[in-house]
Design an enzyme around this catalytic site. Structure first.
Site, PDB file in Angstrom:
ATOM      1  N   CYS A 148       9.492   5.544   2.831  1.00 29.54           N
ATOM      2  CA  CYS A 148       8.784   6.279   3.874  1.00 29.54           C
ATOM      3  C   CYS A 148       8.654   7.640   3.666  1.00 29.54           C
ATOM      4  O   CYS A 148       9.384   8.236   3.028  1.00 29.54           O
ATOM      5  CB  CYS A 148       9.574   5.809   5.192  1.00 29.54           C
ATOM      6  SG  CYS A 148      11.166   6.718   5.280  1.00 29.54           S
TER       7      CYS A 148
ATOM      8  N   GLN B 137      10.871  -8.868  -3.371  1.00 31.80           N
ATOM      9  CA  GLN B 137      12.304  -8.768  -3.801  1.00 31.80           C
ATOM     10  C   GLN B 137      12.966  -9.880  -4.527  1.00 31.80           C
ATOM     11  O   GLN B 137      13.992  -9.457  -5.327  1.00 31.80           O
ATOM     12  CB  GLN B 137      13.064  -8.029  -2.651  1.00 31.80           C
ATOM     13  CG  GLN B 137      12.757  -6.837  -2.108  1.00 31.80           C
ATOM     14  CD  GLN B 137      12.491  -5.522  -2.780  1.00 31.80           C
ATOM     15  OE1 GLN B 137      13.299  -5.274  -3.988  1.00 31.80           O
ATOM     16  NE2 GLN B 137      11.598  -4.737  -2.608  1.00 31.80           N
TER      17      GLN B 137
ATOM     18  N   THR C  31     -14.890  -7.571  -8.729  1.00 30.27           N
ATOM     19  CA  THR C  31     -14.526  -7.713 -10.005  1.00 30.27           C
ATOM     20  C   THR C  31     -12.938  -7.445 -10.202  1.00 30.27           C
ATOM     21  O   THR C  31     -12.210  -6.486  -9.563  1.00 30.27           O
ATOM     22  CB  THR C  31     -15.262  -6.576 -10.833  1.00 30.27           C
ATOM     23  OG1 THR C  31     -16.841  -6.744 -10.535  1.00 30.27           O
ATOM     24  CG2 THR C  31     -14.983  -6.515 -12.509  1.00 30.27           C
TER      25      THR C  31
ATOM     26  N   ASN D  46      14.385  -6.213   1.434  1.00 25.40           N
ATOM     27  CA  ASN D  46      14.368  -5.226   0.522  1.00 25.40           C
ATOM     28  C   ASN D  46      15.302  -3.936   0.918  1.00 25.40           C
ATOM     29  O   ASN D  46      15.167  -3.007   0.130  1.00 25.40           O
ATOM     30  CB  ASN D  46      12.828  -4.779   0.714  1.00 25.40           C
ATOM     31  CG  ASN D  46      12.360  -4.695   2.171  1.00 25.40           C
ATOM     32  OD1 ASN D  46      12.261  -5.610   2.955  1.00 25.40           O
ATOM     33  ND2 ASN D  46      11.865  -3.498   2.696  1.00 25.40           N
TER      34      ASN D  46
ATOM     35  N   SER E 138       4.292  -8.307  -5.737  1.00 21.70           N
ATOM     36  CA  SER E 138       3.882  -7.023  -6.293  1.00 21.70           C
ATOM     37  C   SER E 138       3.973  -7.018  -7.704  1.00 21.70           C
ATOM     38  O   SER E 138       5.389  -7.094  -8.076  1.00 21.70           O
ATOM     39  CB  SER E 138       4.082  -6.025  -5.530  1.00 21.70           C
ATOM     40  OG  SER E 138       3.066  -5.562  -4.572  1.00 21.70           O
ATOM     41  N   ALA E 139       3.130  -6.684  -8.473  1.00 17.10           N
ATOM     42  CA  ALA E 139       3.564  -6.096 -10.134  1.00 17.10           C
ATOM     43  C   ALA E 139       4.670  -5.084 -10.079  1.00 17.10           C
ATOM     44  O   ALA E 139       5.521  -4.824 -10.943  1.00 17.10           O
ATOM     45  CB  ALA E 139       2.322  -6.122 -10.780  1.00 17.10           C
ATOM     46  N   HIS E 140       4.528  -3.791  -9.257  1.00 18.17           N
ATOM     47  CA  HIS E 140       5.221  -2.726  -9.428  1.00 18.17           C
ATOM     48  C   HIS E 140       6.600  -2.842  -9.145  1.00 18.17           C
ATOM     49  O   HIS E 140       7.312  -2.087  -9.322  1.00 18.17           O
ATOM     50  CB  HIS E 140       4.518  -1.401  -8.947  1.00 18.17           C
ATOM     51  CG  HIS E 140       4.453  -1.712  -7.269  1.00 18.17           C
ATOM     52  ND1 HIS E 140       5.555  -0.765  -6.757  1.00 18.17           N
ATOM     53  CD2 HIS E 140       4.125  -2.105  -6.413  1.00 18.17           C
ATOM     54  CE1 HIS E 140       5.665  -1.274  -5.430  1.00 18.17           C
ATOM     55  NE2 HIS E 140       4.519  -1.927  -5.285  1.00 18.17           N
TER      56      HIS E 140
ATOM     57  N   THR F 118       1.222  -6.467  -0.285  1.00 17.24           N
ATOM     58  CA  THR F 118       0.527  -6.263   1.121  1.00 17.24           C
ATOM     59  C   THR F 118      -0.758  -6.994   1.365  1.00 17.24           C
ATOM     60  O   THR F 118      -0.870  -7.737   2.301  1.00 17.24           O
ATOM     61  CB  THR F 118       0.406  -4.588   1.614  1.00 17.24           C
ATOM     62  OG1 THR F 118       1.533  -4.066   1.343  1.00 17.24           O
ATOM     63  CG2 THR F 118      -0.327  -4.362   2.853  1.00 17.24           C
TER      64      THR F 118
HETATM   65  C1  LIG Z   1       9.933  -7.504   0.432  1.00 15.13           C
HETATM   66  C2  LIG Z   1       8.628  -6.546   0.448  1.00 15.13           C
HETATM   67  N1  LIG Z   1       7.563  -6.918   1.110  1.00 15.13           N
HETATM   68  C3  LIG Z   1       6.426  -6.462   0.587  1.00 15.13           C
HETATM   69  C4  LIG Z   1       6.322  -5.308   0.123  1.00 15.13           C
HETATM   70  C5  LIG Z   1       4.843  -4.499   0.080  1.00 15.13           C
HETATM   71  O1  LIG Z   1       4.454  -4.365  -1.235  1.00 15.13           O
HETATM   72  P1  LIG Z   1       3.284  -3.420  -1.852  1.00 15.13           P
HETATM   73  O2  LIG Z   1       3.355  -2.106  -1.052  1.00 15.13           O
HETATM   74  O3  LIG Z   1       3.332  -3.430  -3.259  1.00 15.13           O
HETATM   75  O4  LIG Z   1       2.011  -4.134  -1.376  1.00 15.13           O
HETATM   76  C6  LIG Z   1       7.351  -4.596  -0.331  1.00 15.13           C
HETATM   77  C7  LIG Z   1       7.187  -3.219  -1.006  1.00 15.13           C
HETATM   78  O5  LIG Z   1       8.155  -2.388  -0.533  1.00 15.13           O
HETATM   79  C8  LIG Z   1       8.606  -5.329  -0.339  1.00 15.13           C
HETATM   80  O6  LIG Z   1       9.755  -4.667  -0.481  1.00 15.13           O
END
Ligand SMILES: Cc1ncc(COP(=O)(O)O)c(C=O)c1O
Length: 386
Positions: A325, A178, A236, A150, A198-200, A70
């Site tokens: 959501c 994704q 940092t 996604n 995103s790492a997670h 994001t």
């Molecule tokens: C396609 C896509 N873009 C962006 C994001 C946003 O990622 P984050 O919430 O880790 O910033 C997601 C997370 O669901 C995603 O699936």
């Protein structure tokens, strides 16, 4: 609980956790400090940057660490607009992007940026020709199309769109959250100027991510201060998060056979679902190689996706009705609606997203539980219809 919501987030890999641990304790130095502790932290960030760059055929200087996709998306879209000298600024995106892209562009629209939303076909596929047609010579500054969706998993023709952008001298961003680690992405071959991750979503920590910025491409930074990340993102660095992100990336590219296992498991899931529920509808490409491995979005006609999620939750299965959501507030999916579904159908999607931990046994169990849940809901729907 059987976790089948890996498109929302993934559990932290044990090896990633171990790689991060020293940077919370003994290696706690500030990477900007000149003493040994600082130098060790700096070396860890440099190594992480090298690892990430090598996964995309990029250079280390082209990787900027952030708090996630994001933030990356905001930095890129707003930074490109601020850096542009065009009198009229126009952005092309698709109607099925993640809300971090859509909301950022909508905000830019309120600041006077012109926007064109390209619609997908019924399988969620963006036609590169539609993107080409939307170009406004001398005005279009950025094309932003995701590498994979996604909600329904459709793999987009981002390399073809990148080529069109390059031919027309327009910058190209792809939201690769994704797709990264699941489908081949090469920023040179695919003509990508910006990419966000995103790492997670790859078994790394939350609150860590990066963006790729092609060398020489101008971007005005959003976060000033401190000069970190080549002045593009002050503050940092999240050293442990960055180390975790790089280890997660290293592992996901190392475990290449996992992609085939996940695809086979998803194919089995779809086959069993159809056998048990002949009326079930697949949302997204029918051909599984056109979807990211592990993601399946289906509809049981007449049954709310959110109700199914709640029912499955009560039976020990974590799935989702689309993007993550707040419970009880799910609006119809903008992705399903853009694919031509009605408002009612837009609330009937069920997203099952598999990950490393899932087994064939779990998939078979899910199919049985789903069959019973759907049967029960159909009965209560027909009672309430009376
Ligand atoms: C396609 C896509 N873009 C962006 C994001 C946003 O990622 P984050 O919430 O880790 O910033 C997601 C997370 O669901 C995603 O699936």
């Amino acid at each position: 609980m059987i976790y089948l919501d890996n498109a929302a987030t993934t559990p932290l890999d044990e090896k990633v956790f171990e790689a991060m641990l020293p940077y919370f304790k003994q290696e706690f130095g500030n990477p900007s400090s000149v003493h040994e502790s600082g130098r060790n932290a700096r070396a860890a960030i440099d190594k992480a940057r090298q690892i990430i760059a090598s996964t995309l055929n990029a250079g280390p200087k082209e990787i900027v660490f952030t708090s996630g996709a994001t933030e990356s998306v905001n930095a890129i879209h707003k930074g490109v607009v601020l850096a542009s000298t065009h009198q009229v600024k126009h952005i092309i995106t698709s109607a099925i992007e993640h809300h971090c892209v859509l909301d950022c562009i909508e905000w830019l629209g309120r600041q006077g940026v012109a926007v064109t939303y390209v619609m997908p076909d019924h399988e969620g596929l963006i036609n590169p020709e539609e993107v080409k047609k939307a170009i406004r010579p001398g005005e279009t500054i950025l094309i932003s199309i995701m590498s994979a969706n996604n909600e329904v998993g459709t793999i987009e023709p981002f390399a073809e769109i990148g080529r069109i952008a390059k031919e027309n001298n327009i910058l190209f961003h792809t939201d690769a959250v994704q797709g990264y680690g699941k489908i081949p992405i090469d920023v040179q071959r695919d003509h990508i100027d910006f990419l966000s991750v995103s790492a997670h979503k790859i078994y790394g920590p939350k609150g860590a991510g990066f963006f790729y910025q092609r060398q020489g491409v101008q971007l005005v930074p959003l976060v000033h201060g401190g000069g970190q990340e080549s002045d593009l993102r002050g503050g940092t660095e999240n050293v442990a998060g960055i180390v975790g992100l790089a280890e997660a990336a290293r592992l996901i590219f190392e475990r290449s056979t996992e992609r085939k296992r996940l695809r086979d498991l998803t194919d089995l899931l779809w086959k069993l679902l159809k056998e048990n529920n002949p009326e079930v509808v697949l949302n997204g490409p029918v051909a599984s190689e056109k979807r990211v491995p592990g993601l399946l979005n289906v509809t049981f006609p007449g049954i709310s996706g959110e109700m199914l999620v709640q029912s499955l939750d009560g039976r020990g299965f974590a799935v989702s009705s689309g993007a993550a959501c707040a419970a009880g507030s799910a609006p119809p999916s903008h992705v399903l609606m853009a694919m031509g579904r009605s408002t009612v159908e837009g609330k009937q999607g069920l997203r099952i997203s598999l990950g490393h931990s899932n087994t064939e046994e779990e998939i078979r169990e899910l199919v049985n539980v789903l069959r019973d849940a759907v049967k029960k809901m159909k009965t209560s729907v027909s009672f309430s219809d009376d």
